[in-house]
Design a protein around this motif. Sequence first.
Motif, PDB file in Angstrom:
ATOM      1  N   ALA A 177      -3.137  -5.413  18.558  1.00 11.96           N
ATOM      2  CA  ALA A 177      -2.340  -6.626  18.375  1.00 11.96           C
ATOM      3  C   ALA A 177      -3.082  -7.757  19.062  1.00 11.96           C
ATOM      4  CB  ALA A 177      -0.944  -6.457  18.970  1.00 11.96           C
ATOM      5  N   ASN A 178      -2.851  -8.979  18.562  1.00  5.14           N
ATOM      6  CA  ASN A 178      -3.523 -10.107  19.198  1.00  5.14           C
ATOM      7  C   ASN A 178      -2.726 -11.388  19.037  1.00  5.14           C
ATOM      8  OD1 ASN A 178      -4.616 -10.426  16.269  1.00  5.14           O
ATOM      9  ND2 ASN A 178      -5.253 -12.299  17.323  1.00  5.14           N
ATOM     10  N   GLY A 179      -3.051 -12.371  19.900  1.00  2.00           N
ATOM     11  CA  GLY A 179      -2.490 -13.710  19.816  1.00  2.00           C
ATOM     12  C   GLY A 179      -3.610 -14.712  19.703  1.00  2.00           C
ATOM     13  N   LYS A 180      -3.312 -15.967  20.015  1.00  2.00           N
ATOM     14  CA  LYS A 180      -4.323 -16.998  19.805  1.00  2.00           C
ATOM     15  C   LYS A 180      -5.518 -16.852  20.739  1.00  2.00           C
ATOM     16  CE  LYS A 180      -2.267 -20.410  22.935  1.00  2.00           C
ATOM     17  NZ  LYS A 180      -1.773 -21.806  23.043  1.00  2.00           N
ATOM     18  N   ASP A 181      -5.327 -16.222  21.915  1.00  2.00           N
ATOM     19  CA  ASP A 181      -6.443 -16.092  22.845  1.00  2.00           C
ATOM     20  C   ASP A 181      -6.449 -14.741  23.559  1.00  2.00           C
ATOM     21  OD1 ASP A 181      -4.243 -16.382  24.416  1.00  2.00           O
ATOM     22  OD2 ASP A 181      -5.022 -18.046  25.625  1.00  2.00           O
ATOM     23  N   TRP A 182      -5.770 -13.736  22.979  1.00  2.00           N
ATOM     24  CA  TRP A 182      -5.740 -12.430  23.621  1.00  2.00           C
ATOM     25  C   TRP A 182      -5.762 -11.309  22.596  1.00  2.00           C
ATOM     26  CZ3 TRP A 182      -1.791  -9.270  22.171  1.00  2.00           C
ATOM     27  CH2 TRP A 182      -0.632  -9.870  21.675  1.00  2.00           C
ATOM     28  N   LEU A 183      -6.094 -10.149  23.060  1.00  2.00           N
ATOM     29  CA  LEU A 183      -6.221  -8.971  22.209  1.00  2.00           C
ATOM     30  C   LEU A 183      -5.832  -7.734  23.009  1.00  2.00           C
ATOM     31  CD1 LEU A 183      -7.461  -7.355  19.730  1.00  2.00           C
ATOM     32  CD2 LEU A 183      -9.625  -7.463  20.974  1.00  2.00           C
ATOM     33  N   VAL A 184      -5.061  -6.836  22.402  1.00  2.00           N
ATOM     34  CA  VAL A 184      -4.736  -5.536  22.990  1.00  2.00           C
ATOM     35  C   VAL A 184      -5.089  -4.459  21.981  1.00  2.00           C
ATOM     36  CG1 VAL A 184      -2.901  -4.004  23.807  1.00  2.00           C
ATOM     37  CG2 VAL A 184      -2.892  -6.417  24.475  1.00  2.00           C
ATOM     38  N   VAL A 185      -5.881  -3.493  22.389  1.00  2.00           N
ATOM     39  CA  VAL A 185      -6.224  -2.376  21.510  1.00  2.00           C
ATOM     40  C   VAL A 185      -6.097  -1.087  22.303  1.00  2.00           C
ATOM     41  CG1 VAL A 185      -7.787  -3.699  20.044  1.00  2.00           C
ATOM     42  CG2 VAL A 185      -8.694  -2.538  22.048  1.00  2.00           C
ATOM     43  N   GLY A 186      -5.801   0.003  21.623  1.00  2.00           N
ATOM     44  CA  GLY A 186      -5.694   1.287  22.301  1.00  2.00           C
ATOM     45  C   GLY A 186      -5.685   2.440  21.335  1.00  2.00           C
ATOM     46  N   SER A 187      -5.761   3.644  21.892  1.00  2.00           N
ATOM     47  CA  SER A 187      -5.831   4.852  21.071  1.00  2.00           C
ATOM     48  C   SER A 187      -4.483   5.558  20.948  1.00  2.00           C
ATOM     49  CB  SER A 187      -6.849   5.822  21.678  1.00  2.00           C
ATOM     50  OG  SER A 187      -6.473   6.191  23.005  1.00  2.00           O
ATOM     51  N   ASP A 188      -3.479   5.113  21.722  1.00  2.00           N
ATOM     52  CA  ASP A 188      -2.175   5.777  21.716  1.00  2.00           C
ATOM     53  C   ASP A 188      -1.075   4.738  21.470  1.00  2.00           C
ATOM     54  OD1 ASP A 188      -0.479   8.279  22.618  1.00  2.00           O
ATOM     55  OD2 ASP A 188       0.331   6.568  23.728  1.00  2.00           O
ATOM     56  N   ARG A 189      -0.182   5.035  20.508  1.00  2.00           N
ATOM     57  CA  ARG A 189       0.860   4.078  20.135  1.00  2.00           C
ATOM     58  C   ARG A 189       1.745   3.721  21.325  1.00  2.00           C
ATOM     59  NH1 ARG A 189       4.082   2.248  15.911  1.00  2.00           N
ATOM     60  NH2 ARG A 189       2.824   3.299  14.330  1.00  2.00           N
ATOM     61  N   ALA A 190       2.233   4.719  22.059  1.00  2.00           N
ATOM     62  CA  ALA A 190       3.167   4.453  23.154  1.00  2.00           C
ATOM     63  C   ALA A 190       2.522   3.582  24.234  1.00  2.00           C
ATOM     64  CB  ALA A 190       3.643   5.773  23.762  1.00  2.00           C
ATOM     65  N   LEU A 191       1.263   3.848  24.527  1.00  2.00           N
ATOM     66  CA  LEU A 191       0.582   3.057  25.556  1.00  2.00           C
ATOM     67  C   LEU A 191       0.429   1.594  25.129  1.00  2.00           C
ATOM     68  CD1 LEU A 191      -2.215   5.539  26.752  1.00  2.00           C
ATOM     69  CD2 LEU A 191      -0.211   4.777  28.051  1.00  2.00           C
ATOM     70  N   VAL A 192       0.044   1.379  23.877  1.00  2.00           N
ATOM     71  CA  VAL A 192      -0.115   0.013  23.384  1.00  2.00           C
ATOM     72  C   VAL A 192       1.234  -0.693  23.340  1.00  2.00           C
ATOM     73  CG1 VAL A 192      -0.798  -1.404  21.407  1.00  2.00           C
ATOM     74  CG2 VAL A 192      -2.220   0.532  22.106  1.00  2.00           C
ATOM     75  N   GLU A 193       2.275  -0.002  22.870  1.00  2.00           N
ATOM     76  CA  GLU A 193       3.603  -0.607  22.819  1.00  2.00           C
ATOM     77  C   GLU A 193       4.088  -0.987  24.221  1.00  2.00           C
ATOM     78  OE1 GLU A 193       6.060   2.190  20.811  1.00  2.00           O
ATOM     79  OE2 GLU A 193       5.479   1.519  18.801  1.00  2.00           O
ATOM     80  N   ASN A 194       3.896  -0.096  25.183  1.00  2.00           N
ATOM     81  CA  ASN A 194       4.321  -0.385  26.558  1.00  2.00           C
ATOM     82  C   ASN A 194       3.532  -1.554  27.145  1.00  2.00           C
ATOM     83  OD1 ASN A 194       6.261   1.618  26.590  1.00  2.00           O
ATOM     84  ND2 ASN A 194       4.895   3.164  27.469  1.00  2.00           N
ATOM     85  N   THR A 195       2.253  -1.642  26.802  1.00  2.00           N
ATOM     86  CA  THR A 195       1.431  -2.755  27.286  1.00  2.00           C
ATOM     87  C   THR A 195       1.958  -4.081  26.742  1.00  2.00           C
ATOM     88  OG1 THR A 195      -0.532  -1.353  27.462  1.00  2.00           O
ATOM     89  CG2 THR A 195      -0.901  -3.726  27.330  1.00  2.00           C
ATOM     90  N   LEU A 196       2.272  -4.111  25.461  1.00  2.00           N
ATOM     91  CA  LEU A 196       2.801  -5.340  24.855  1.00  2.00           C
ATOM     92  C   LEU A 196       4.146  -5.731  25.469  1.00  2.00           C
ATOM     93  CD1 LEU A 196       1.889  -4.625  21.116  1.00  2.00           C
ATOM     94  CD2 LEU A 196       0.763  -6.226  22.672  1.00  2.00           C
ATOM     95  N   LYS A 197       4.964  -4.753  25.756  1.00  2.00           N
ATOM     96  CA  LYS A 197       6.259  -5.046  26.367  1.00  2.00           C
ATOM     97  C   LYS A 197       6.081  -5.579  27.788  1.00  2.00           C
ATOM     98  CE  LYS A 197       8.727  -1.579  23.609  1.00  2.00           C
ATOM     99  NZ  LYS A 197       9.422  -0.266  23.642  1.00  2.00           N
TER     100      LYS A 197
END
Length: 577
Positions: A177-197
């Motif tokens: 997932a990304n915004g205008k100046d950031w990016l989050v990537v990962g190999s596990d759905r739960a980890l990425v979802e928790n990071t975004l939250k």
Amino acid sequence: MLRNIGGRSGLAGWILAGLVTLGHSLQAAEPRPLAEQLPEGSVIFAELSGLNPVIERVQNSTRLQDYLASDLYSLLSKQPDVQKAIAGQKMAEAQAGMDLWTLSRTLLGGRVAVGLYPHEGRKQPDSVLILESPQPEKFQQLRERLEPLLLFAGDKVRRSDVAGVEMLDLDGKGFAANGKDWLVVGSDRALVENTLKLRNGTEGKTVATQAYYQQAMASLGDGHVLRAAFDSAALGKAVAKERLAPEKSNNVLASLLLQGVTELFATTPSAGIGIQITESQFALNIVSAKSPTQLDGRFNVFFGSLANVPNLPGLIFGASISRQYADWYNARDKFIEERLLPEFDKFEAGLGNLLPNRDFGGDVLPLFGPTISFVVAPQDLSHLDGKPGVVLPGFAIITDLKKPEEGEAVAQLFFQTIASIANLNAGQEGRQPWLLTSEVYNKTTVQTAKYLQKPKGEALPVIFNFRPAAARVGNKYVLSSSLDLAKKLIDNLEQPQPRAAESRDLLLEVHGAAVADALAVNNDHLVAQGIREGKTAERARADVEFFLMALRYVDSVRLTSQPTKGGYSIRFESNLK
């Protein structure tokens, strides 16, 4: 450094997907530590920040510009391997729509963090990466340039909403997932979802609340462009090993040099790595939250303190190591694999011919102190009427003496034996035998070897670099390959140069310009070696010139290890001119 640089990333697919994700960005907020935005449970955390000014300094460096305008670079840029790198860079720049310097600042000039998490039943860990760019416009431009490539993924890409942000599912193999100046990537759905939250303000435990992270960051301190923390205990469980380091060493030298430090870092609850970069210095710090005093008592033999390497004019290389050698030797069965122990018996049997009725571990080693230093420095060749084909600097070993008179007698016996053995090979080496003699220098008696007549020639064998000498100065014993270097060490030890006293068990230092000077004397030999390896004469000369030029930019390189308050630290630093 080359004008054109190319590179790849194993996360390229995830980053590409994140950059082209369509959606709403999270509302901007005051910057929080990235460790507070990654969920707890990690075993490794690393963060990169403050690299933007470093990139700019490198790009605008006059040294880089001078090199890129030099004939040397013009020659090297024609080599096939360099041309491949140039082509790769041009392709990357064309795809990104910006030069590599701008791309580097866009992706690495802000903040980047990654956390690694153990995955039950699998050796390969899961990972989550957060990237915050300092250049939103360039970041969006990069996303727009790469967006068409996502069409090749087709229906393998699924989209969902997480905390008001669109997240991409790359066929279950990666999430972004990304915004205008950031990016989050990962190999596990739960980890990425928790990071975004967590980034959106949801309360929860994070990496910043983990004990290993707190310990490592406290030990490292501030001022690093890269900081990493390691949960050593959890890593051991993750790789299914009771010990991260073997209990016994399969190499005698490795045991003396590394076994104590290896045991310390293998059993520490946490460790950290930090990189510092200034205009004139690069430093790598490795820290342990465990101190040597917390180890099993038998490992005390590997830790001590020592004075610095002698401050000699033109010093090329220096090393100093502090160990309890006699205690280590007598307890060697606790540190060395059993199959190697018979070699010690053979050593002692041979030594018995030289020192009858003397036990090496009980009678000889206790005569010597904990510090052994080794130096390499320039020497004169005044004992020759000519010079060797390969000119070497002088080498010397300096040892502490617990019992100066007895220790000197034993060391002197070794010196005379080594010189006598060397004389047996004098005929085969095409030289005169050495005459063992002595002279007094500054009230210090120096044992040395000399030729009855000065050897003549302009390409003498390597052995003619040596004129061994030995002397005791107070509680220090000097064994040198050169009488000239022995005298310089006597001057230094009689009137030590003032240097800061620090508690260290290891110190290594190299001086770049001095190394370059020592190599430049043998320039023709180095070029000839390159030709023998299959290089053209032009390429061989260019390689030698580039290597010597690079060395002259380095003022000094140092490696130290020492206890700290409640822990232990290893530091590597390179100081540039």
